[in-house]
Design a protein around this motif. Sequence first.
Motif, PDB file in Angstrom:
ATOM      1  N   GLY A   1      62.062 -91.300  16.761  1.00  0.00           N
ATOM      2  CA  GLY A   1      62.577 -92.472  17.464  1.00  0.00           C
ATOM      3  C   GLY A   1      61.676 -93.678  17.355  1.00  0.00           C
ATOM      4  O   GLY A   1      62.146 -94.810  17.145  1.00  0.00           O
ATOM      5  N   THR A   2      60.361 -93.465  17.466  1.00  0.00           N
ATOM      6  CA  THR A   2      59.441 -94.600  17.386  1.00  0.00           C
ATOM      7  C   THR A   2      59.375 -95.167  15.972  1.00  0.00           C
ATOM      8  O   THR A   2      59.274 -96.385  15.788  1.00  0.00           O
ATOM      9  CB  THR A   2      58.031 -94.212  17.859  1.00  0.00           C
ATOM     10  OG1 THR A   2      57.560 -93.077  17.104  1.00  0.00           O
ATOM     11  CG2 THR A   2      58.041 -93.849  19.347  1.00  0.00           C
ATOM     12  N   ASP A   3      59.461 -94.293  14.971  1.00  0.00           N
ATOM     13  CA  ASP A   3      59.483 -94.791  13.580  1.00  0.00           C
ATOM     14  C   ASP A   3      60.724 -95.639  13.322  1.00  0.00           C
ATOM     15  O   ASP A   3      60.648 -96.693  12.667  1.00  0.00           O
ATOM     16  CB  ASP A   3      59.427 -93.623  12.596  1.00  0.00           C
ATOM     17  CG  ASP A   3      58.034 -93.048  12.432  1.00  0.00           C
ATOM     18  OD1 ASP A   3      57.062 -93.782  12.694  1.00  0.00           O
ATOM     19  OD2 ASP A   3      57.906 -91.875  12.055  1.00  0.00           O
ATOM     20  N   VAL A   4      61.874 -95.192  13.813  1.00  0.00           N
ATOM     21  CA  VAL A   4      63.111 -95.963  13.643  1.00  0.00           C
ATOM     22  C   VAL A   4      62.996 -97.312  14.347  1.00  0.00           C
ATOM     23  O   VAL A   4      63.370 -98.363  13.795  1.00  0.00           O
ATOM     24  CB  VAL A   4      64.320 -95.171  14.185  1.00  0.00           C
ATOM     25  CG1 VAL A   4      65.560 -96.064  14.255  1.00  0.00           C
ATOM     26  CG2 VAL A   4      64.600 -93.959  13.303  1.00  0.00           C
ATOM     27  N   CYS A   5      62.449 -97.311  15.566  1.00  0.00           N
ATOM     28  CA  CYS A   5      62.297 -98.553  16.322  1.00  0.00           C
ATOM     29  C   CYS A   5      61.370 -99.529  15.599  1.00  0.00           C
ATOM     30  O   CYS A   5      61.679-100.720  15.469  1.00  0.00           O
ATOM     31  CB  CYS A   5      61.769 -98.246  17.720  1.00  0.00           C
ATOM     32  SG  CYS A   5      61.586 -99.714  18.761  1.00  0.00           S
ATOM     33  N   MET A   6      60.229 -99.031  15.115  1.00  0.00           N
ATOM     34  CA  MET A   6      59.290 -99.915  14.424  1.00  0.00           C
ATOM     35  C   MET A   6      59.846-100.397  13.095  1.00  0.00           C
ATOM     36  O   MET A   6      59.604-101.537  12.687  1.00  0.00           O
ATOM     37  CB  MET A   6      57.944 -99.196  14.250  1.00  0.00           C
ATOM     38  CG  MET A   6      57.198 -99.034  15.577  1.00  0.00           C
ATOM     39  SD  MET A   6      55.500 -98.409  15.441  1.00  0.00           S
ATOM     40  CE  MET A   6      55.819 -96.653  15.331  1.00  0.00           C
ATOM     41  N   ALA A   7      60.632 -99.552  12.411  1.00  0.00           N
ATOM     42  CA  ALA A   7      61.283 -99.989  11.170  1.00  0.00           C
ATOM     43  C   ALA A   7      62.255-101.132  11.450  1.00  0.00           C
ATOM     44  O   ALA A   7      62.298-102.128  10.712  1.00  0.00           O
ATOM     45  CB  ALA A   7      62.012 -98.811  10.519  1.00  0.00           C
TER      46      ALA A   7
ATOM     47  N   LEU B   1      58.246-105.489  21.214  1.00  0.00           N
ATOM     48  CA  LEU B   1      59.069-104.284  21.053  1.00  0.00           C
ATOM     49  C   LEU B   1      58.358-103.256  20.166  1.00  0.00           C
ATOM     50  O   LEU B   1      58.399-102.048  20.429  1.00  0.00           O
ATOM     51  CB  LEU B   1      60.421-104.653  20.456  1.00  0.00           C
ATOM     52  CG  LEU B   1      61.305-105.567  21.322  1.00  0.00           C
ATOM     53  CD1 LEU B   1      62.576-105.946  20.571  1.00  0.00           C
ATOM     54  CD2 LEU B   1      61.634-104.894  22.648  1.00  0.00           C
ATOM     55  N   TYR B   2      57.710-103.748  19.130  1.00  0.00           N
ATOM     56  CA  TYR B   2      56.930-102.884  18.243  1.00  0.00           C
ATOM     57  C   TYR B   2      55.817-102.183  19.035  1.00  0.00           C
ATOM     58  O   TYR B   2      55.566-100.991  18.867  1.00  0.00           O
ATOM     59  CB  TYR B   2      56.346-103.736  17.120  1.00  0.00           C
ATOM     60  CG  TYR B   2      55.524-103.016  16.089  1.00  0.00           C
ATOM     61  CD1 TYR B   2      56.105-102.568  14.904  1.00  0.00           C
ATOM     62  CD2 TYR B   2      54.162-102.813  16.257  1.00  0.00           C
ATOM     63  CE1 TYR B   2      55.355-101.926  13.938  1.00  0.00           C
ATOM     64  CE2 TYR B   2      53.396-102.176  15.306  1.00  0.00           C
ATOM     65  CZ  TYR B   2      53.996-101.731  14.144  1.00  0.00           C
ATOM     66  OH  TYR B   2      53.236-101.089  13.191  1.00  0.00           O
ATOM     67  N   GLY B   3      55.146-102.932  19.905  1.00  0.00           N
ATOM     68  CA  GLY B   3      54.090-102.359  20.731  1.00  0.00           C
ATOM     69  C   GLY B   3      54.619-101.325  21.706  1.00  0.00           C
ATOM     70  O   GLY B   3      53.949-100.326  21.987  1.00  0.00           O
ATOM     71  N   CYS B   4      55.836-101.536  22.238  1.00  0.00           N
ATOM     72  CA  CYS B   4      56.439-100.542  23.133  1.00  0.00           C
ATOM     73  C   CYS B   4      56.625 -99.215  22.400  1.00  0.00           C
ATOM     74  O   CYS B   4      56.321 -98.144  22.942  1.00  0.00           O
ATOM     75  CB  CYS B   4      57.785-101.049  23.648  1.00  0.00           C
ATOM     76  SG  CYS B   4      57.685-102.430  24.810  1.00  0.00           S
ATOM     77  N   ALA B   5      57.115 -99.287  21.170  1.00  0.00           N
ATOM     78  CA  ALA B   5      57.284 -98.063  20.383  1.00  0.00           C
ATOM     79  C   ALA B   5      55.932 -97.413  20.094  1.00  0.00           C
ATOM     80  O   ALA B   5      55.784 -96.189  20.165  1.00  0.00           O
ATOM     81  CB  ALA B   5      58.009 -98.378  19.077  1.00  0.00           C
ATOM     82  N   GLY B   6      54.935 -98.250  19.798  1.00  0.00           N
ATOM     83  CA  GLY B   6      53.601 -97.727  19.529  1.00  0.00           C
ATOM     84  C   GLY B   6      53.009 -96.990  20.714  1.00  0.00           C
ATOM     85  O   GLY B   6      52.275 -96.008  20.546  1.00  0.00           O
ATOM     86  N   ALA B   7      53.324 -97.435  21.940  1.00  0.00           N
ATOM     87  CA  ALA B   7      52.805 -96.779  23.139  1.00  0.00           C
ATOM     88  C   ALA B   7      53.282 -95.335  23.246  1.00  0.00           C
ATOM     89  O   ALA B   7      52.591 -94.474  23.792  1.00  0.00           O
ATOM     90  CB  ALA B   7      53.225 -97.562  24.385  1.00  0.00           C
ATOM     91  N   PHE B   8      54.481 -95.065  22.728  1.00  0.00           N
ATOM     92  CA  PHE B   8      55.008 -93.699  22.739  1.00  0.00           C
ATOM     93  C   PHE B   8      54.533 -92.901  21.530  1.00  0.00           C
ATOM     94  O   PHE B   8      54.399 -91.677  21.603  1.00  0.00           O
ATOM     95  CB  PHE B   8      56.535 -93.733  22.785  1.00  0.00           C
ATOM     96  CG  PHE B   8      57.089 -94.130  24.120  1.00  0.00           C
ATOM     97  CD1 PHE B   8      57.506 -93.171  25.033  1.00  0.00           C
ATOM     98  CD2 PHE B   8      57.160 -95.459  24.480  1.00  0.00           C
ATOM     99  CE1 PHE B   8      57.999 -93.531  26.275  1.00  0.00           C
ATOM    100  CE2 PHE B   8      57.652 -95.841  25.724  1.00  0.00           C
ATOM    101  CZ  PHE B   8      58.076 -94.879  26.629  1.00  0.00           C
TER     102      PHE B   8
END
Length: 416
Positions: A83-89, A115-122
């Motif tokens: 999920g985080t990879d998809v979000c950052m992509a 938004l990228y940082g939010c994904a990175g936090a997970f």
Amino acid sequence: MNATRDFAVLRQPAFRRYFVGRSVSELGTAMTQVALPFAVFAIGGDAGDVGLVLGATVLPKVALVLLGGVAGDRLERRKVLLGTDVCMALCQAVTALLLLSGAGRVWHLALLQILYGCAGAFALPATTGAVPDIAPKNLLQQANSVMRVARNAFGILGPPCAGVLVTVAGPGWALAVDAASFAAAAVAMAGLPAGLRTRQPHARLLRDVTEGWRTFVSQPWIWMMVTSFAVYQATVLPAIYVAGPGIARSTVGVTGWAAVLTARAVGALVAGFPLLRWRPHRPLMLAAALLLLDVPFLVALWSGAGLAALLLGAAVAAAGLNAADTLWETALQERVPPGVIARVSSYDWLGSLAFAPLGYAAVGGAVDAFGVRATLLAITVTHVVIHMALPCLRSVRRTEHLDSAGAVPLEAGRGG
């Protein structure tokens, strides 16, 4: 070097897929570190806007990393990373489209980086817990070393590749490559076997966070090392990256400082190879000692040493830091129960993420107020005191490498 032995962990299909996915995304990330500032300049931004965009990832990571630790323990880590990879992509793809279309504005880039940082936090806590899920216990250190070798190799290759791409085609295309790298990582995560991490029963969020905190504080070797790392992030690294360029301006020049940073990257890369095979008996004592390898480099900086001394000091210091990180991460994965490791790791990440920006501001202010030499001397003394004291602490000194046959993990929330 015996490749069959030193890279034995890559014969594990699940880890090999994980390794490829994470390594590809590291290349894209390394390219973005160069491309994103030039993207801001390309749309009319100034240095302050660059700081705003680059700093936009930090606040959400600080705010959400503990929640990310809960997710990494309570959900299947494969799905968290997917999920985080998809979000950052998606974040980087939209950024690239805005830049290539000419519609991008600074606030667009800043919002997308939030938004990228939010994904990175997970993603951050989940990555710490994912390696023990897919690598045999006796190969954990080798797995961490292999990951770091790849990360540092792409850290060397990424910036020049980005420089060429930005020059020839523009920063938007470099961001597009980063988006593609995260998409490739997502495909790799999707291909991992399902159920690598058993889903835990849900509890209340506060209870989950508290359980992680109890485990964190119940083991003195964990919180002592994390505290030392937080101080390191807030003092030594700002001393290098804030004070260093100012010193270089009057000594070795811009090209000399670029060579120093390259030497650090090379030192970090080379340090990963010995730990593919060598498994020290007391890893945390060695980690503390390795961090003292920063001292010659700090002394070379504030004493105005020549380029040769700076290059050698930079390479040795980065090698020590990289090896210490590998030993620390392996000790954590060997000893912390799988059901709580992401939450414990999230407190580690919180210390680094929260104190680093404060340290950069404080060191910059101290240099202005007291001068470079006095500031770096104070940081050097603090660094020496902390990392000479750590091996003297019983819980650090007695933390030994665990063989797969004798590895008995801690119980969550209880002292050992």
